[in-house]
Design an enzyme around this catalytic site. Structure first.
Site, PDB file in Angstrom:
ATOM      1  N   ASP A 181       1.805   3.521   6.997  1.00 18.56           N
ATOM      2  CA  ASP A 181       0.973   2.681   6.141  1.00 18.56           C
ATOM      3  C   ASP A 181       1.315   2.973   4.689  1.00 18.56           C
ATOM      4  O   ASP A 181       1.416   4.128   4.282  1.00 18.56           O
ATOM      5  CB  ASP A 181      -0.509   2.962   6.416  1.00 18.56           C
ATOM      6  CG  ASP A 181      -1.414   1.937   5.764  1.00 18.56           C
ATOM      7  OD1 ASP A 181      -1.820   0.982   6.458  1.00 18.56           O
ATOM      8  OD2 ASP A 181      -1.684   2.079   4.550  1.00 18.56           O
ATOM      9  N   GLU A 224       0.147  -4.020   5.533  1.00 24.31           N
ATOM     10  CA  GLU A 224       1.117  -3.061   4.994  1.00 24.31           C
ATOM     11  C   GLU A 224       1.371  -1.934   5.989  1.00 24.31           C
ATOM     12  O   GLU A 224       1.736  -0.828   5.635  1.00 24.31           O
ATOM     13  CB  GLU A 224       0.631  -2.516   3.646  1.00 24.31           C
ATOM     14  CG  GLU A 224      -0.612  -1.646   3.689  1.00 24.31           C
ATOM     15  CD  GLU A 224      -1.923  -2.431   3.501  1.00 24.31           C
ATOM     16  OE1 GLU A 224      -1.972  -3.625   3.872  1.00 24.31           O
ATOM     17  OE2 GLU A 224      -2.892  -1.831   3.006  1.00 24.31           O
TER      18      GLU A 224
END
Lengths: 318, 114
Positions: A181, A224
């Protein structure tokens, strides 16, 4: 074909001919020799089914009247098996009754060619089936690729993770899953604009691709977040690979914001052999590690061996 | 036009195709063996072998440029299929069809170039 860079199949498509007559194989080899394809031959139904499963061809030419297993039974089994059901099949038969043709199409054949065949006709029908197969493959692959990063998408991950998990349980191979992440990604978007955010997503995807081996599977998990499936890799080895990615991202200079570095957090769950953990619990374990990496300051890798419950915390950069 | 006799060689319509020459030769080399199988199957009343042989020749002979052999094999296969569980006695009713096929095969062998 590498798995982390989705590509279309090999340049020369393979065509599997299942026919009990050696003559047919010989004649086809000569008559299709200028077609830029690779011909594989099986002399009966069971051998053909095994060959199709073992290494799925781009197209199957299937005879109907064969001793042992009839072509219709072969076709039925091909269409029943998830591994072979998408392979187009052209039926070759000396019997051109409408009933046989209808039955063949009902069972999922894409075409029907009468024997003895006119080779020019067979050639164009083979070409047409291969063209269609290529388009279908392109479409289905499109549906599995993330448009922005070129990595596999979430749907593809979901499918392949189940397969890799099953393989690990069955054969006791090592396996790891790593969740990545991007730290404070929203700030990049808010400060430098969405094109800058997209550039970061693409850049991280590129680094993932570079660090991956051929058998690894790099996917965009959503937003993301990225996920790597690492077959034959235990949690320690996965942590080393993740650390290389973490380092490379941290070192990267971004053209749209050269002074603003980007970092990532990584949570890994791996096993060195067969495990009782379910496929869902496994990904949850990786997610918990990702959350722990975030909470403890970001820009770090946390890995767990799901068979042992050992957590390895790798270094946080200065 | 002369009527073909059992002694008129039957040549492959693909004899002039350089890609096919070798395959046609191979087919002719194997033909005597097929004829032996055919004769034995008829003598022993082995219907299944006869049916398979007819079926394969029907599908393949045309591919080697021997359409008449393919057609004759097709007729024989149709007779065998129509008669279901043909017995030895029923085979005699197909004697004409079997002889036609044999003659054509023998004529093809006469047409061998070497």
């Amino acid at each position: 074909m590498t798995q982390h860079t989705p590509q279309l199949a090999e340049v020369h498509p393979r065509v599997l001919v299942i026919d009990d007559s050696e003559d047919v194989h010989r004649l086809l080899r000569v008559r299709l020799k200028n077609e830029e394809l690779i011909l594989d031959a099986s002399l009966d139904g069971p051998a053909g089914l095994a060959a199709a499963k073992d290494n799925p061809p781009a197209l199957i030419l299937l005879d109907l009247d064969m001793p042992g297993m009839h072509g219709f039974e072969v076709l039925r089994r091909l269409k029943e098996d998830a591994k072979t059901q998408a392979i187009p099949v052209i039926v070759l038969s000396g019997n051109c009754s409408s009933e046989d043709k209808v039955a063949a199409f009902d069972l999922g054949a894409v075409d029907y060619v009468g024997k003895p065949f006119e080779f020019t006709e067979l050639r164009v029908r083979v070409r047409s089936a291969l063209r269609l197969q290529r388009l279908m493959q392109m479409l289905s692959q499109r549906a599995q690729i993330d448009g922005l990063t070129g990595l596999w998408n979430r749907a593809f991950f979901d499918q392949r993770w189940l397969e890799e998990y099953a393989r690990c349980v069955r054969h006791g191979h090592a396996l790891s899953v790593a969740l990545f992440d991007i730290d404070h990604f929203k700030a990049v978007n808010d400060t430098f604009g969405h094109p800058a955010g997209d550039e970061v997503l693409q850049g991280v995807a590129r680094i993932l691709r570079q660090e991956c081996r051929q058998t690894d599977l790099a996917c965009r998990f959503g937003g993301e977040e990225f996920v790597l499936v690492l077959p034959d890799t235990d949690s320690e080895e996965a942590a080393r690979l993740a650390e290389r990615v973490r380092h490379a991202v941290e070192e990267a200079i971004w053209p749209r914001h050269p002074t603003h570095r980007v970092t990532i957090s990584i949570g890994i769950a791996g096993a060195s052999g067969s495990t009782k953990v379910s496929e869902a619990e496994w990904v949850e374990a990786a997610d918990r590690n990702l959350y722990a990496a975030k909470r403890s300051g970001r820009n770090r890798v946390i890995a767990t061996d799901v068979t042992l419950g050992i957590t390895t915390l790798t270094r946080k950069s200065a | 036009m002369t009527t073909p006799t059992p002694h008129t060689p039957l040549r492959s319509s693909l004899a002039g195709d350089p890609d096919m020459a070798e395959l046609v030769d191979m087919f002719l080399e194997e033909l005597p063996q097929r004829l032996t199988v055919l004769t034995t199957a008829v003598d022993t009343g082995d219907i299944e072998t006869l049916r398979r042989l007819a079926h394969q020749l029907k599908g393949a002979a045309g591919g080697y440029g021997f359409d008449p052999i393919g057609k004759a094999a097709g007729s024989l296969e149709a007779l065998l299929k129509a008669s279901g569980d043909a017995s030895q006695s029923q085979l005699s009713s197909m004697a004409g069809s079997i002889a036609d096929l044999k003659t054509l095969c023998e004529r093809a062998l006469l047409g061998r170039t070497h």
